[in-house]
Design an enzyme around this catalytic site. Structure first.
Site, PDB file in Angstrom:
ATOM      1  N   LYS A 111       5.775   0.281   3.040  1.00 54.02           N
ATOM      2  CA  LYS A 111       4.344   0.460   3.279  1.00 54.02           C
ATOM      3  C   LYS A 111       4.084   1.293   4.529  1.00 54.02           C
ATOM      4  O   LYS A 111       3.101   2.026   4.597  1.00 54.02           O
ATOM      5  CB  LYS A 111       3.649  -0.899   3.418  1.00 54.02           C
ATOM      6  CG  LYS A 111       3.503  -1.633   2.100  1.00 54.02           C
ATOM      7  CD  LYS A 111       2.504  -2.769   2.207  1.00 54.02           C
ATOM      8  CE  LYS A 111       2.353  -3.486   0.869  1.00 54.02           C
ATOM      9  NZ  LYS A 111       1.562  -4.715   0.964  1.00 54.02           N
ATOM     10  N   LYS A 193       6.832   0.325  -8.974  1.00 46.12           N
ATOM     11  CA  LYS A 193       6.267  -0.859  -9.616  1.00 46.12           C
ATOM     12  C   LYS A 193       4.769  -0.689  -9.875  1.00 46.12           C
ATOM     13  O   LYS A 193       4.094   0.071  -9.176  1.00 46.12           O
ATOM     14  CB  LYS A 193       6.564  -2.129  -8.793  1.00 46.12           C
ATOM     15  CG  LYS A 193       5.787  -2.271  -7.527  1.00 46.12           C
ATOM     16  CD  LYS A 193       5.937  -3.698  -6.960  1.00 46.12           C
ATOM     17  CE  LYS A 193       4.945  -3.843  -5.815  1.00 46.12           C
ATOM     18  NZ  LYS A 193       4.779  -5.184  -5.324  1.00 46.12           N
ATOM     19  N   LYS A 196      -1.512  -2.718  -7.446  1.00 48.02           N
ATOM     20  CA  LYS A 196      -2.970  -2.743  -7.304  1.00 48.02           C
ATOM     21  C   LYS A 196      -3.479  -1.486  -6.632  1.00 48.02           C
ATOM     22  O   LYS A 196      -4.609  -1.070  -6.827  1.00 48.02           O
ATOM     23  CB  LYS A 196      -3.374  -3.907  -6.397  1.00 48.02           C
ATOM     24  CG  LYS A 196      -3.218  -5.256  -7.013  1.00 48.02           C
ATOM     25  CD  LYS A 196      -3.392  -6.312  -5.916  1.00 48.02           C
ATOM     26  CE  LYS A 196      -3.328  -7.706  -6.493  1.00 48.02           C
ATOM     27  NZ  LYS A 196      -3.239  -8.715  -5.442  1.00 48.02           N
TER      28      LYS A 196
HETATM   29  P1  AMP Z   1       0.303  -9.023  -5.081  1.00 48.45           P
HETATM   30  O1  AMP Z   1      -0.330  -8.214  -6.166  1.00 48.45           O
HETATM   31  O2  AMP Z   1       1.156  -8.183  -4.194  1.00 48.45           O
HETATM   32  O3  AMP Z   1      -0.661  -9.918  -4.349  1.00 48.45           O
HETATM   33  O4  AMP Z   1       1.308  -9.991  -5.827  1.00 48.45           O
HETATM   34  C1  AMP Z   1       0.969 -11.218  -6.411  1.00 48.45           C
HETATM   35  C2  AMP Z   1       2.103 -11.720  -7.282  1.00 48.45           C
HETATM   36  O5  AMP Z   1       2.300 -10.836  -8.386  1.00 48.45           O
HETATM   37  C3  AMP Z   1       3.455 -11.806  -6.557  1.00 48.45           C
HETATM   38  O6  AMP Z   1       4.160 -12.950  -7.012  1.00 48.45           O
HETATM   39  C4  AMP Z   1       4.154 -10.552  -6.988  1.00 48.45           C
HETATM   40  O7  AMP Z   1       5.560 -10.697  -6.967  1.00 48.45           O
HETATM   41  C5  AMP Z   1       3.649 -10.371  -8.419  1.00 48.45           C
HETATM   42  N1  AMP Z   1       3.645  -8.941  -8.787  1.00 48.45           N
HETATM   43  C6  AMP Z   1       2.890  -7.953  -8.217  1.00 48.45           C
HETATM   44  N2  AMP Z   1       3.155  -6.759  -8.791  1.00 48.45           N
HETATM   45  C7  AMP Z   1       4.090  -6.998  -9.769  1.00 48.45           C
HETATM   46  C8  AMP Z   1       4.764  -6.172 -10.724  1.00 48.45           C
HETATM   47  N3  AMP Z   1       4.531  -4.859 -10.821  1.00 48.45           N
HETATM   48  N4  AMP Z   1       5.658  -6.767 -11.554  1.00 48.45           N
HETATM   49  C9  AMP Z   1       5.898  -8.098 -11.482  1.00 48.45           C
HETATM   50  N5  AMP Z   1       5.294  -8.928 -10.606  1.00 48.45           N
HETATM   51  C10 AMP Z   1       4.400  -8.397  -9.756  1.00 48.45           C
END
Ligand code: AMP
Ligand code: TRP
Length: 330
Positions: A111, A193, A196
């Protein structure tokens, strides 16, 4: 019953990766664990946020939890900033964290990019807050996507460091990384990956996308010219193909082998149509429920307030113990 803690940041655009990598698994764990599922709004402050939008995003994430199947009569839904013990423990843990451990965090390196001096302390130290989130519940297991594994390992190291300095206090939590969609990749680039924050909305399927949007995004998803192979090994050097097959398998609750056996030799144009139909069939009930929940914010607020109160009561008892052991004023 063993206890689970997990959380998601309220930073908009919840997507298929969040669903398949995290939420779907959280739902499956509700019957065998005591679950705390938190909206971690303090973590969202590591990027600039608009105050009104942040509060709305907390509600939206809570709606997504419930729409995806989190049952508030079984699991506790709470909001991080309403539970002061998270930040109090975070400070105490930061006094036990060598900088060398922080410097290893790959997410920060990704990041922060090249200009590290301009990055903010919160983005750097956020894994310590995450460790506090988990430890202040005495959680045994933490279901997360692959990208969070390193942060759960840091949490384990911090639990051990605290226990060895102040006496046995925290259980050492295990990461639970479930399924083969633990890492859902961007639809535009199979080596990145699904995220968001991707500037291209075509890179992800949002939990608020309608059927037309899902169809269009899957049709436009990047692939290579080869048809579907019949072995997993043959997918290894084809990240985009592998991603679409994994998404299909995860949505259909089938193994990769089964999907390949059924579709080997098919052109991606055909497979994408089937994948889009499956995605729409699985996601549409969720998005409809989410829209319905979002139309009644008072109900969501009541759920979050009740859950946060329960979480506050639990974490205060553990925080008192920590303060006693550390020698802080009680
Ligand atoms: P975040 O969107 O970073 O707040 O992530 C929330 C949850 O979603 C965490 O457990 C991440 O590991 C999971 N997560 C986020 N992006 C992915 C992705 N592309 N594939 C699988 N899991 C994800
Ligand atoms: N850091 C996690 C993410 O970006 C969110 C998170 C914060 C979390 N605290 C947590 C996940 C505690 C599990 C447990 O996805």
């Amino acid at each position: 019953m063993k206890r689970i803690f997990s959380g998601m940041q309220p930073t908009g655009n919840l997507h298929l990766g969040n669903y398949l990598g995290a939420l779907k698994n959280w739902v499956a764990l509700q019957d065998s664990y005591e679950c705390y599922y938190c909206v971690v709004d303090l973590h969202a402050l590591t990027l600039p946020q608009d105050p009104e939008k942040l509060r709305a995003a907390v509600r939206e994430v809570a709606c997504a939890y419930i729409a995806c199947g989190i049952d508030v009569s079984k699991s506790c839904l709470c909001v991080q900033s309403a539970i002061p013990a998270h930040t109090e423990l975070s400070w105490i843990l930061s006094t036990l964290t060598p900088l060398g451990w922080m410097n290893r965090m790959t997410q920060f390196k990704d990041k922060a990019g090249k200009d590290r001096d301009k990055q903010l302390l919160g983005l750097y130290s956020y894994p310590v807050l995450m460790a506090a989130d988990i430890l202040i519940y005495h959680a045994d297991c933490v279901p997360v996507g692959e990208d969070q594994k390193q942060h759960v390992e840091l949490t384990r190291d911090l639990a051990l460091a605290f226990n060895s300095r102040y006496g046995e206090t925290f259980p050492v939590p295990e990461p639970l990384i479930m399924g083969f969609a633990a890492r859902v990749m961007s639809l535009r680039d199979g080596t990145k990956k699904m995220s968001k924050s991707d500037i291209s909305d075509y890179a992800r399927i949002n939990l608020t996308d309608d059927a037309d949007a899902i169809m269009l995004k899957i049709r436009k998803a990047k692939t290579d010219p080869e048809p579907l192979p019949d072995t997993i090994k043959a997918l290894e050097k084809r990240p985009e193909a592998q991603n679409l097959v994994s998404i299909y398998a995860s949505l259909a609750d089938q193994s990769l082998e089964t999907v390949l056996t059924q579709h080997a030799g098919a052109q991606f144009s055909t497979f994408k149509q089937e994948l889009a139909d499956l995605t729409i069939a699985k996601m549409e009930p969720l998005t409809a429920r989410m829209r319905q929940l979002m139309s009644d914010p008072a109900e969501i607020d009541a759920i979050l307030n009740a859950g946060s109160e329960k979480a506050d009561a639990l974490t205060q008892t553990y925080l008192q113990e920590v303060k006693r052991r550390v020698g802080l004023w009680l």
